[in-house]
Design a protein around this motif. Sequence first.
Motif, short mmCIF file in Angstrom:
data_model
loop_
_atom_site.label_atom_id
_atom_site.label_comp_id
_atom_site.label_asym_id
_atom_site.label_seq_id
_atom_site.Cartn_x
_atom_site.Cartn_y
_atom_site.Cartn_z
N UNK A 1 20.97 54.93 -1.63
CA UNK A 1 21.41 55.79 -0.52
C UNK A 1 20.33 55.94 0.54
N UNK A 2 19.07 55.77 0.17
CA UNK A 2 18.01 55.90 1.18
C UNK A 2 18.13 54.81 2.23
N UNK A 3 18.37 53.56 1.77
CA UNK A 3 18.58 52.46 2.71
C UNK A 3 19.88 52.69 3.48
N UNK A 4 20.90 53.19 2.79
CA UNK A 4 22.16 53.47 3.46
C UNK A 4 22.02 54.49 4.57
N UNK A 5 21.20 55.54 4.34
CA UNK A 5 20.98 56.55 5.38
C UNK A 5 20.27 55.95 6.59
N UNK A 6 19.29 55.10 6.36
CA UNK A 6 18.59 54.46 7.48
C UNK A 6 19.53 53.54 8.25
N UNK A 7 20.42 52.89 7.53
CA UNK A 7 21.41 52.05 8.20
C UNK A 7 22.33 52.89 9.08
N UNK A 8 22.76 54.04 8.56
CA UNK A 8 23.62 54.92 9.35
C UNK A 8 22.92 55.39 10.61
N UNK A 9 21.62 55.66 10.52
CA UNK A 9 20.86 56.09 11.70
C UNK A 9 20.85 55.00 12.76
N UNK A 10 20.71 53.73 12.34
CA UNK A 10 20.71 52.63 13.30
C UNK A 10 22.10 52.43 13.90
N UNK A 11 23.13 52.60 13.08
CA UNK A 11 24.49 52.52 13.60
C UNK A 11 24.72 53.59 14.66
N UNK B 1 24.34 54.30 22.35
CA UNK B 1 23.94 53.50 23.51
C UNK B 1 25.14 52.98 24.29
N UNK B 2 26.31 52.91 23.66
CA UNK B 2 27.51 52.39 24.32
C UNK B 2 28.28 53.47 25.08
N UNK B 3 27.87 54.73 24.91
CA UNK B 3 28.64 55.82 25.50
C UNK B 3 28.35 55.94 27.00
N UNK C 1 31.54 59.75 30.54
CA UNK C 1 32.75 60.48 30.13
C UNK C 1 33.05 60.30 28.65
N UNK C 2 32.08 59.77 27.88
CA UNK C 2 32.30 59.51 26.45
C UNK C 2 31.32 60.34 25.63
N UNK C 3 31.73 60.67 24.41
CA UNK C 3 30.85 61.36 23.48
C UNK C 3 31.17 60.87 22.07
N UNK C 4 30.12 60.50 21.33
CA UNK C 4 30.33 60.03 19.96
C UNK C 4 29.71 61.01 18.98
N UNK D 1 32.20 48.30 20.64
CA UNK D 1 31.72 48.97 19.43
C UNK D 1 31.73 48.01 18.25
N UNK D 2 32.82 47.27 18.07
CA UNK D 2 32.92 46.33 16.95
C UNK D 2 31.84 45.27 17.04
N UNK D 3 31.63 44.71 18.25
CA UNK D 3 30.62 43.67 18.42
C UNK D 3 29.21 44.20 18.18
N UNK D 4 28.92 45.39 18.69
CA UNK D 4 27.57 45.93 18.55
C UNK D 4 27.25 46.29 17.11
#
Length: 682
Positions: free
Chosen positions: A306-316, A322-324, A327-330, A358-361
């Motif tokens: 889960x530690x690696x998973x959390x870091x992955x979520x932070x990068x996601x 960065x794509x927002x 007029x967008x909010x994520x 989003x899918x490509x990024x």
Amino acid sequence: MLRTELFQFAGMLALIGSLWALPAVYFSLQADLIGLYATWSIIILAVTVSCLGLGNSPLSTIVFTLFSCAGVIFGFLVLDQFLYATITAAYVVIVCSGTIAKSRLHLASKIAEAGVAEKDQVVSLLLREFEEHGADWLWQIDSSRRLRSVSPRFAYAIGRDPAEANGLAFIETLAGKNWGKDNLCKSLAELADKLKRRESFAELVVQVDVQGRKRWWELSGTPILDDRGNFTGFRGVGSDVTEERESSEKIAYLARYDTLTSLPNRLLVNETLADALKFAEQWKSRCAFLMLDLDRFKAVNDTLGHQVGDKLLAQVAERLNALMGERDMCGRLGGDEFGVVILENANTQYVKKLAKSIIESISAPYIVDDHTLHVGTSVGSAVGPRDGKTVEELMRSADLALYQAKDLGGGEHCSFEASLHALAEEQRQLEASLRNAIGNDELELLYQPVVDANFEKVVSFEALLRWNSKLHGVISPAKFIPMAEETRMILPIGKWVMEQACRKATQWPSHVMVNVNVAAAQLLEPDFADMVAATLDKANLAPHRLEIEVTESVFLSDAGVARAALEKVLNLGCSVALDDFGTGYSSLGYLRTLRFSTIKVDRLFVQGAAQGNRESLAIIRAVVAMSDSLGMTTTAEGVENADEAALIRSLGCTKIQGYYFGRPMQAIEASDLLRRETLRRA
């Protein structure tokens, strides 16, 4: 005056009054009316002066009046001056009653003055205690809004000497380095406005600048008026609430932001979406909501932690943010789910373009702790208020679209369609009916024969579950089995299948086995092996007549637990078959670590071999050779005619299963088939 002093003074005035009465008596006895009038005038003047000057000693005044006027009244009566005697008596009554009233008023005022003095002392004491030991401080400004009477604690709060602070402009001092800018902060502007309008205020939180440091003060104040009601300034109290303010801001941040990704959490996403829907309804525009779910993220958690998973979520989250646009909010909804709110002008082209980006990024590779990771995402979108007029409706619509995108294999974007609601409602009704299927006696087991490849005699039956709903009719297993696994209803249903199949197998010849399919969720239950043992004991069925069929997918959730459960089943004396080998997540490691009894070759390879496909023929030969070397049997599924049966026999498979030897049949038909076979062989 003391009581003794009071009576002594009263006695002295009684003597003086008596001395004044003697001339009046003398002139009356001499019939000297002129002398009596003169004496009367002097006595009246003396009584009046005594009344005015001795208000703090009313007894003395009354005694002096009575004794002095008694002689005058006596003289008037002797000279038959009854009118003057009456006037004098009335004067005595007025003076005595007036003296009593005046003395009472005087006493009340003295008591009030004493009370006020005592209160002043108490207030002074409290203010001194407040200034010396309290956390708050006093402040005061004059009519031109400049500090005056600066207390030591307030001087310390603004970082100045008390003498230096006197005369400074109040608002300018609080603004600090921000003074002179185009606009004051909102709270200081509000304070300045209240001072200008001379309004009282309480607990007004103001942002101030103290020697370059931003602080928060809580101020209360009230206007000061002089005796004539003229405004002379303001006076109030204040305290530093910076720590409390920062704590409340931190709590508010934690309540609305995700600590792992720093993105808005579900609460703030819901609030933002509610505002967007309100704006869209008011201005007849459109907003949109995109729901994202990461593909293959669970595998990262299961393999790397889960530690690696959390870091992955932070990068996601960083890529998503960065794509927002403006007029967008994520935000992060929870787990590996994210949401995007398009606040306004959410046309179809923009939604599709953003979803594609989003899918490509997110699908691009990630580097986390020297690991190169690949995850994807599926996106479901809904447009408001068309697809939902409330937050719940719009999010549910986006969620339904997301499910459709994942059903397509992931890495896709699907927009909401009205038909998805009907499908979801159907699924909900099916789920409700499935929960009552056992109690309503709607489930049924059919049995498909498995025959020996060489002698074509029945060696076992595979128990196949069917559902004939009273409300929905006949439901395909491909539809309700995944639903049962997802809702964990597979546990009671699987137990029921095991009990029914074992009970039916006791009615067959002793050489005929029964095959029961088991889902991954069942194997992960800690008492699965105990349940199998109890079912065999209750049905009085020999363990070697039960074969458990599993697919390779059971090892994906928790391979260790699944392997341990199957080992216990093998130790009971049961057999274990690996179903659909070669079509899923095939790994020879399964065959190395677990003693399977049978490998079942999927019908796709059987059909391919019948059509002369070289790869299918090679796979079947390899499986047969491997099974023979490991002491396992092989069962070929999907054999539908004599030619296919002959081919499978020639390839060396041990057992055959398919429509050629029998379709799934009811229990009574299975018993008849066994009876006919016994008679034929006899």
